[in-house]
Design a protein around this motif. Sequence first.
Motif, short mmCIF file in Angstrom:
data_model
loop_
_atom_site.label_atom_id
_atom_site.label_comp_id
_atom_site.label_asym_id
_atom_site.label_seq_id
_atom_site.Cartn_x
_atom_site.Cartn_y
_atom_site.Cartn_z
N GLU A 241 -62.17 83.07 30.44
CA GLU A 241 -63.16 83.77 31.28
C GLU A 241 -62.50 84.55 32.41
N ALA A 242 -61.41 83.99 32.94
CA ALA A 242 -60.75 84.63 34.08
C ALA A 242 -59.81 85.75 33.67
N TYR A 243 -59.07 85.57 32.55
CA TYR A 243 -58.02 86.51 32.21
C TYR A 243 -58.19 87.18 30.84
N GLY A 244 -59.23 86.76 30.11
CA GLY A 244 -59.46 87.38 28.82
C GLY A 244 -58.73 86.75 27.66
N HIS A 245 -57.81 85.85 27.93
CA HIS A 245 -57.06 85.16 26.88
C HIS A 245 -56.51 83.86 27.44
N ALA A 246 -56.06 82.97 26.57
CA ALA A 246 -55.54 81.68 26.99
C ALA A 246 -54.60 81.13 25.93
N PRO A 247 -53.63 80.31 26.33
CA PRO A 247 -52.74 79.69 25.35
C PRO A 247 -53.46 78.60 24.57
N GLU A 248 -52.92 78.25 23.42
CA GLU A 248 -53.48 77.18 22.61
C GLU A 248 -52.94 75.85 23.09
N VAL A 249 -53.77 74.84 23.11
CA VAL A 249 -53.36 73.49 23.51
C VAL A 249 -53.19 72.65 22.25
N LEU A 250 -51.96 72.18 22.01
CA LEU A 250 -51.66 71.38 20.83
C LEU A 250 -51.32 69.95 21.25
N LEU A 251 -51.83 68.97 20.55
CA LEU A 251 -51.59 67.56 20.84
C LEU A 251 -50.55 67.01 19.88
N SER A 252 -49.64 66.20 20.41
CA SER A 252 -48.65 65.52 19.58
C SER A 252 -48.39 64.15 20.17
N GLY A 253 -47.63 63.34 19.45
CA GLY A 253 -47.34 61.99 19.94
C GLY A 253 -48.30 60.97 19.36
N ASP A 254 -48.50 59.88 20.07
CA ASP A 254 -49.40 58.82 19.61
C ASP A 254 -50.84 59.20 19.89
N LEU A 255 -51.50 59.76 18.90
CA LEU A 255 -52.87 60.23 19.08
C LEU A 255 -53.89 59.11 19.07
N SER A 256 -53.44 57.89 18.82
CA SER A 256 -54.35 56.74 18.82
C SER A 256 -54.23 55.92 20.11
N ALA A 257 -53.49 56.44 21.08
CA ALA A 257 -53.26 55.70 22.32
C ALA A 257 -54.56 55.46 23.07
N ARG A 258 -54.69 54.28 23.62
CA ARG A 258 -55.83 53.89 24.44
C ARG A 258 -55.31 53.27 25.74
N LEU A 259 -56.06 53.41 26.81
CA LEU A 259 -55.68 52.78 28.06
C LEU A 259 -56.91 52.53 28.91
N PRO A 260 -56.85 51.52 29.78
CA PRO A 260 -57.97 51.30 30.71
C PRO A 260 -57.86 52.26 31.88
N TYR A 261 -58.95 52.98 32.15
CA TYR A 261 -58.91 53.93 33.26
C TYR A 261 -60.32 54.38 33.61
N LEU A 262 -60.42 55.08 34.72
CA LEU A 262 -61.69 55.66 35.16
C LEU A 262 -61.85 57.01 34.46
N PRO A 263 -62.82 57.16 33.58
CA PRO A 263 -62.94 58.38 32.77
C PRO A 263 -63.00 59.67 33.60
N ALA A 264 -63.83 59.70 34.63
CA ALA A 264 -63.98 60.92 35.42
C ALA A 264 -62.67 61.32 36.09
N HIS A 265 -61.90 60.33 36.54
CA HIS A 265 -60.62 60.61 37.19
C HIS A 265 -59.61 61.19 36.20
N LEU A 266 -59.51 60.58 35.03
CA LEU A 266 -58.58 61.07 34.02
C LEU A 266 -58.97 62.47 33.56
N ASP A 267 -60.25 62.68 33.33
CA ASP A 267 -60.72 64.01 32.92
C ASP A 267 -60.34 65.06 33.94
#
Length: 284
Positions: A241-267
């Motif tokens: 919206e700001a610049y007309g284009h954006a890089p792609e975000v790719l995920l790698s590593g342990d995609l099944s990782a879980r952790l206890p945390y505050l959702p709003a803070h992590l987001d």
Amino acid sequence: MLAVSHVTLPRRFRSCWRAACVLSARQQRCVWNESMDQQEALKAESFYDSTVEKYAQMPVQTLSLEQMLHIGRNVMSDPAKVIQSARFVQEELPKRLARRLLDLQLLPYLVVTNPNIKRVYNSYYHAFETLRVYPPVKSLADNAAFCILLRRLVDEHGPLIDALATGLVEVKARRLVGPALDLDNFLDAMLRSRISRRVIAEQHLHIANAHPGYIGSIHTALDVADAVEFAGQRAVQVCTEAYGHAPEVLLSGDLSARLPYLPAHLDYMLYELLKNSMRAGGWD
């Protein structure tokens, strides 16, 4: 989210400002705006009253995620943990509020006489006095009444971040005095303390309300990959919206990782990290 279009904060504080807004927006409902009575108002203005200084000098106890989880586990089968949590809130919040009140008292005269800053001070002082003199919670019935009060105070303090920002912008705009004011450390401490106080309060308010997968306000098995993907989508959208284009975000590593945390803070942290990375990468 609270939006104040007429307020412009220094760049280094915009992230912390937005975090304070975002992390409190979901809990805001009504604002009671209960004002101080005459005796409390006189005490707040008294030069000779040292109650705030006394509490501000008390050491605060740090509260880790591990401690929050420990207190919250099996709370339904052990009412003593609810009482323990309530007593912690009763002990800690007045000390933390007193430190911010002392910071406000140490500001230059022009700043503390600003109507918006004064409103913040009065609200903090009212909460400080209310919590300081509240009888110790000794039973679940006591805790139920205390939670009503605590929720009310949390709601009342929701709009104060706008008043704080507006007041600081107004004093900085003063032609002669404004440029001489250095309020960076003050604002930093105020915003960080606000987040920590809300975490303490919200964790206690939710601790007795069991929800699957949660201990209080903490998600016990937060999906990290899902959180990164969601934050990435938001960052890409904003960047596009700001610049007309954006890089792609790719995920790698342990995609099944879980952790206890505050959702709003992590987001929020992931979103800011990815957004700032896109900006630093030459998309700005």
